[in-house]
Design a protein around this motif. Structure first.
Motif, PDB file in Angstrom:
ATOM      1  N   PRO A  93       0.815  -1.218   0.000  1.00  0.00           N
ATOM      2  CA  PRO A  93       0.000   0.000   0.000  1.00  0.00           C
ATOM      3  C   PRO A  93       0.851   1.271   0.000  1.00  0.00           C
ATOM      4  O   PRO A  93       0.457   2.276  -0.589  1.00  0.00           O
ATOM      5  CB  PRO A  93      -0.822  -0.120   1.288  1.00  0.00           C
ATOM      6  N   ALA A  94       2.010   1.216   0.647  1.00  0.00           N
ATOM      7  CA  ALA A  94       2.902   2.383   0.643  1.00  0.00           C
ATOM      8  C   ALA A  94       3.401   2.656  -0.770  1.00  0.00           C
ATOM      9  O   ALA A  94       3.469   3.811  -1.206  1.00  0.00           O
ATOM     10  CB  ALA A  94       4.084   2.147   1.584  1.00  0.00           C
ATOM     11  N   VAL A  95       3.742   1.602  -1.503  1.00  0.00           N
ATOM     12  CA  VAL A  95       4.148   1.761  -2.899  1.00  0.00           C
ATOM     13  C   VAL A  95       3.019   2.376  -3.711  1.00  0.00           C
ATOM     14  O   VAL A  95       3.238   3.258  -4.560  1.00  0.00           O
ATOM     15  CB  VAL A  95       4.568   0.403  -3.503  1.00  0.00           C
ATOM     16  N   ALA A  96       1.779   1.947  -3.453  1.00  0.00           N
ATOM     17  CA  ALA A  96       0.627   2.487  -4.183  1.00  0.00           C
ATOM     18  C   ALA A  96       0.491   3.992  -3.943  1.00  0.00           C
ATOM     19  O   ALA A  96       0.198   4.755  -4.875  1.00  0.00           O
ATOM     20  CB  ALA A  96      -0.645   1.764  -3.764  1.00  0.00           C
ATOM     21  N   ASP A  97       0.727   4.425  -2.693  1.00  0.00           N
ATOM     22  CA  ASP A  97       0.659   5.862  -2.392  1.00  0.00           C
ATOM     23  C   ASP A  97       1.734   6.636  -3.147  1.00  0.00           C
ATOM     24  O   ASP A  97       1.473   7.702  -3.718  1.00  0.00           O
ATOM     25  CB  ASP A  97       0.823   6.096  -0.889  1.00  0.00           C
ATOM     26  N   LEU A  98       2.945   6.112  -3.142  1.00  0.00           N
ATOM     27  CA  LEU A  98       4.033   6.819  -3.821  1.00  0.00           C
ATOM     28  C   LEU A  98       3.844   6.807  -5.339  1.00  0.00           C
ATOM     29  O   LEU A  98       4.211   7.761  -6.027  1.00  0.00           O
ATOM     30  CB  LEU A  98       5.373   6.184  -3.442  1.00  0.00           C
ATOM     31  N   THR A  99       3.241   5.744  -5.848  1.00  0.00           N
ATOM     32  CA  THR A  99       2.952   5.688  -7.278  1.00  0.00           C
ATOM     33  C   THR A  99       1.914   6.740  -7.656  1.00  0.00           C
ATOM     34  O   THR A  99       2.041   7.412  -8.689  1.00  0.00           O
ATOM     35  CB  THR A  99       2.463   4.284  -7.667  1.00  0.00           C
ATOM     36  N   ALA A 100       0.892   6.895  -6.797  1.00  0.00           N
ATOM     37  CA  ALA A 100      -0.119   7.939  -7.043  1.00  0.00           C
ATOM     38  C   ALA A 100       0.516   9.317  -6.975  1.00  0.00           C
ATOM     39  O   ALA A 100       0.197  10.208  -7.780  1.00  0.00           O
ATOM     40  CB  ALA A 100      -1.244   7.817  -6.014  1.00  0.00           C
ATOM     41  N   LEU A 101       1.436   9.511  -6.033  1.00  0.00           N
ATOM     42  CA  LEU A 101       2.134  10.789  -5.915  1.00  0.00           C
ATOM     43  C   LEU A 101       2.938  11.075  -7.185  1.00  0.00           C
ATOM     44  O   LEU A 101       2.890  12.173  -7.735  1.00  0.00           O
ATOM     45  CB  LEU A 101       3.043  10.753  -4.689  1.00  0.00           C
ATOM     46  N   LEU A 102       3.654  10.063  -7.658  1.00  0.00           N
ATOM     47  CA  LEU A 102       4.515  10.252  -8.824  1.00  0.00           C
ATOM     48  C   LEU A 102       3.712  10.430 -10.108  1.00  0.00           C
ATOM     49  O   LEU A 102       4.205  11.002 -11.078  1.00  0.00           O
ATOM     50  CB  LEU A 102       5.475   9.066  -8.958  1.00  0.00           C
ATOM     51  N   ALA A 103       2.466   9.961 -10.108  1.00  0.00           N
ATOM     52  CA  ALA A 103       1.606  10.203 -11.260  1.00  0.00           C
ATOM     53  C   ALA A 103       1.276  11.691 -11.374  1.00  0.00           C
ATOM     54  O   ALA A 103       1.095  12.223 -12.469  1.00  0.00           O
ATOM     55  CB  ALA A 103       0.322   9.389 -11.151  1.00  0.00           C
ATOM     56  N   ALA A 104       1.231  12.342 -10.205  1.00  0.00           N
ATOM     57  CA  ALA A 104       0.933  13.779 -10.186  1.00  0.00           C
ATOM     58  C   ALA A 104       2.201  14.622 -10.268  1.00  0.00           C
ATOM     59  O   ALA A 104       2.209  15.689 -10.888  1.00  0.00           O
ATOM     60  CB  ALA A 104       0.153  14.127  -8.911  1.00  0.00           C
ATOM     61  N   VAL A 105       3.275  14.149  -9.633  1.00  0.00           N
ATOM     62  CA  VAL A 105       4.544  14.888  -9.599  1.00  0.00           C
ATOM     63  C   VAL A 105       5.653  13.905  -9.993  1.00  0.00           C
ATOM     64  O   VAL A 105       6.306  13.303  -9.141  1.00  0.00           O
ATOM     65  CB  VAL A 105       4.820  15.482  -8.202  1.00  0.00           C
ATOM     66  N   LYS A 106       5.867  13.742 -11.290  1.00  0.00           N
ATOM     67  CA  LYS A 106       6.722  12.665 -11.782  1.00  0.00           C
ATOM     68  C   LYS A 106       8.188  12.814 -11.396  1.00  0.00           C
ATOM     69  O   LYS A 106       8.939  11.838 -11.410  1.00  0.00           O
ATOM     70  CB  LYS A 106       6.592  12.536 -13.295  1.00  0.00           C
ATOM     71  N   ASP A 107       8.616  14.040 -11.079  1.00  0.00           N
ATOM     72  CA  ASP A 107      10.028  14.247 -10.747  1.00  0.00           C
ATOM     73  C   ASP A 107      10.236  14.460  -9.248  1.00  0.00           C
ATOM     74  O   ASP A 107      11.213  15.095  -8.838  1.00  0.00           O
ATOM     75  CB  ASP A 107      10.600  15.422 -11.530  1.00  0.00           C
ATOM     76  N   ASP A 108       9.347  13.910  -8.422  1.00  0.00           N
ATOM     77  CA  ASP A 108       9.508  14.007  -6.968  1.00  0.00           C
ATOM     78  C   ASP A 108      10.629  13.055  -6.548  1.00  0.00           C
ATOM     79  O   ASP A 108      10.439  11.838  -6.480  1.00  0.00           O
ATOM     80  CB  ASP A 108       8.204  13.654  -6.261  1.00  0.00           C
ATOM     81  N   VAL A 109      11.796  13.603  -6.258  1.00  0.00           N
ATOM     82  CA  VAL A 109      12.975  12.769  -6.000  1.00  0.00           C
ATOM     83  C   VAL A 109      12.837  11.963  -4.711  1.00  0.00           C
ATOM     84  O   VAL A 109      13.338  10.839  -4.623  1.00  0.00           O
ATOM     85  CB  VAL A 109      14.265  13.622  -5.974  1.00  0.00           C
ATOM     86  N   ASP A 110      12.158  12.525  -3.701  1.00  0.00           N
ATOM     87  CA  ASP A 110      11.990  11.794  -2.453  1.00  0.00           C
ATOM     88  C   ASP A 110      11.099  10.575  -2.656  1.00  0.00           C
ATOM     89  O   ASP A 110      11.372   9.488  -2.137  1.00  0.00           O
ATOM     90  CB  ASP A 110      11.397  12.707  -1.383  1.00  0.00           C
ATOM     91  N   ALA A 111      10.017  10.750  -3.413  1.00  0.00           N
ATOM     92  CA  ALA A 111       9.117   9.633  -3.671  1.00  0.00           C
ATOM     93  C   ALA A 111       9.810   8.547  -4.489  1.00  0.00           C
ATOM     94  O   ALA A 111       9.625   7.346  -4.245  1.00  0.00           O
ATOM     95  CB  ALA A 111       7.863  10.126  -4.384  1.00  0.00           C
TER      96      ALA A 111
END
Length: 366
Positions: free
Chosen positions: A163-181
């Motif tokens: 589920p944590a991966v799913a959250d970070l994947t959703a984040l990266l869908a919105a902000v693809k260059d989020d280096v922390d994610a």
């Protein structure tokens, strides 16, 4: 992954539409003009509560405003939120949570208050409650990057890596260059044994920042764990060139280069260890690990060094020592010894890279 939020969200006073601007006289209007809306004045006690930058002054002034019983609804919520923020900054997390909870009784849909309380719960390691607040918050503000990131962190802390991966994947869908994610999702993929996906995230990081030593280092871990020792050695060497003060890159590079010894595919390079040792004081960790792998200290001597007064630090050092001793045993074709060391290392805290890697190395051994 990060312990603190990247930023606090916008002040509650903005979210609630409360103005802190002193109202001006209304302009005259004609019968055909639409009257201009003036800023709503706020209680002077609340204004005094919101002004101080100093946390102790904010707590004192907000307490006076709250206890005056002159504030109601949104104004009371704003004062409780401000005091809660100040208490949280002073490490008074339980008191901060109480104030955030009281503020939410006044304004149940205040996203900033939910975010602040969730962050406080996370800092107290009450990740179940933090997740519940982030769930509510993401219904109010769908796909909010900070909330997705923090919920991923809490989910991961509870062992809910997928589920944590799913959250970070959703984040990266919105902000693809989020280096922390990207970095954290790559780390979760390593923990899940999805080494190719981990390597892809670290490669994306390297594309964004060609000097990201941590990305090279962790891509090296992914390559090592999937058996591509040549690529791993190259990545560890690059990580070491970017961060010459990182002895772990030297350790990993040494171990990667020696994996084919006995098969005519590679040879051990002890100079990697000695060069790294020269950059550290003898009692500076992990200098004893380097010294042991270089054959200048026994395994038992190394393990005796890991015992320090802080039990948390002892567990970490012990896990690291056992992992590297396990890899060193494999270089000597001592599978039984390697298994014993990896088993000991794998009992450490799951957030330690060597603990993660020891667990997968155990599964890979015959």
């Amino acid at each position: 992954m990060r312990l603190f939020a990247r930023c606090y969200r916008a002040a509650l006073i903005m979210a609630l539409g409360i103005s802190v601007v002193t109202p001006t006289l209304a302009e005259e209007t004609t019968a055909t003009e639409t009257p201009k809306k003036t800023a709503t004045p706020i209680n002077p006690l609340l204004e005094t509560c919101l002004k101080p930058a100093d946390t102790q002054a904010a707590i004192i002034s907000c307490t006076a405003a709250i206890e005056s019983r002159q504030l109601k609804g949104e104004e009371l919520a704003a004062a409780l939120y401000r005091r809660g923020r100040a208490q949280g900054q002073r490490g008074q997390l339980a008191a901060a949570i109480n104030d955030f909870s009281s503020a939410l009784k006044q304004t149940p849909d205040a996203a900033d208050v939910l975010y602040a309380r969730a962050s406080a719960y996370g800092a107290m390691k009450r990740h179940d409650l933090a997740i519940a607040d982030y769930d509510a918050l993401l219904k109010l503000v769908p796909n909010d990057p900070d909330s997705l990131y923090r919920r991923a962190w809490s989910r991961s802390a509870m062992g809910k890596d997928e589920p944590a991966v799913a959250d970070l994947t959703a984040l990266l869908a919105a902000v693809k260059d989020d280096v922390d994610a990207l970095m954290d999702r790559g780390g979760l993929y390593l923990r899940l044994g999805q080494f190719d996906k981990a390597a892809a995230d670290f490669s994306a990081l390297i594309k964004l920042d060609p000097k990201a030593a941590a990305a090279f280092y962790n891509r090296g871990r992914a390559g090592f764990l999937k058996g591509d020792f040549k690529a791993a050695a190259k990545d560890f060497a690059e990580a070491q060139s970017l961060r010459a003060d990182n002895p772990y890159a030297a350790l990993r590079r040494y171990l990667s280069g020696g994996q084919g010894v006995g098969d005519g595919k590679s040879k051990i390079h002890p100079e990697i260890l000695t060069e790294a040792m020269a950059k550290l004081a003898p009692d500076q960790w992990p200098a004893p690990v380097l010294t042991t792998l270089a054959g200048q200290m026994t395994d038992q001597d190394l393990l005796s060094i890991t015992a320090v007064s802080d039990k948390g630090i002892t567990r970490r050092l012990d896990a690291e020592a056992h992992y590297y001793l396990g890899e060193a045993a494999l270089l000597k074709k001592d599978v039984k010894g390697a298994k014993a060391h990896f088993t000991a290392a794998a009992k450490g805290e799951r957030g330690i890279p060597e603990v993660v890697d020891a667990g997968w190395r155990l599964k890979q051994l015959p």
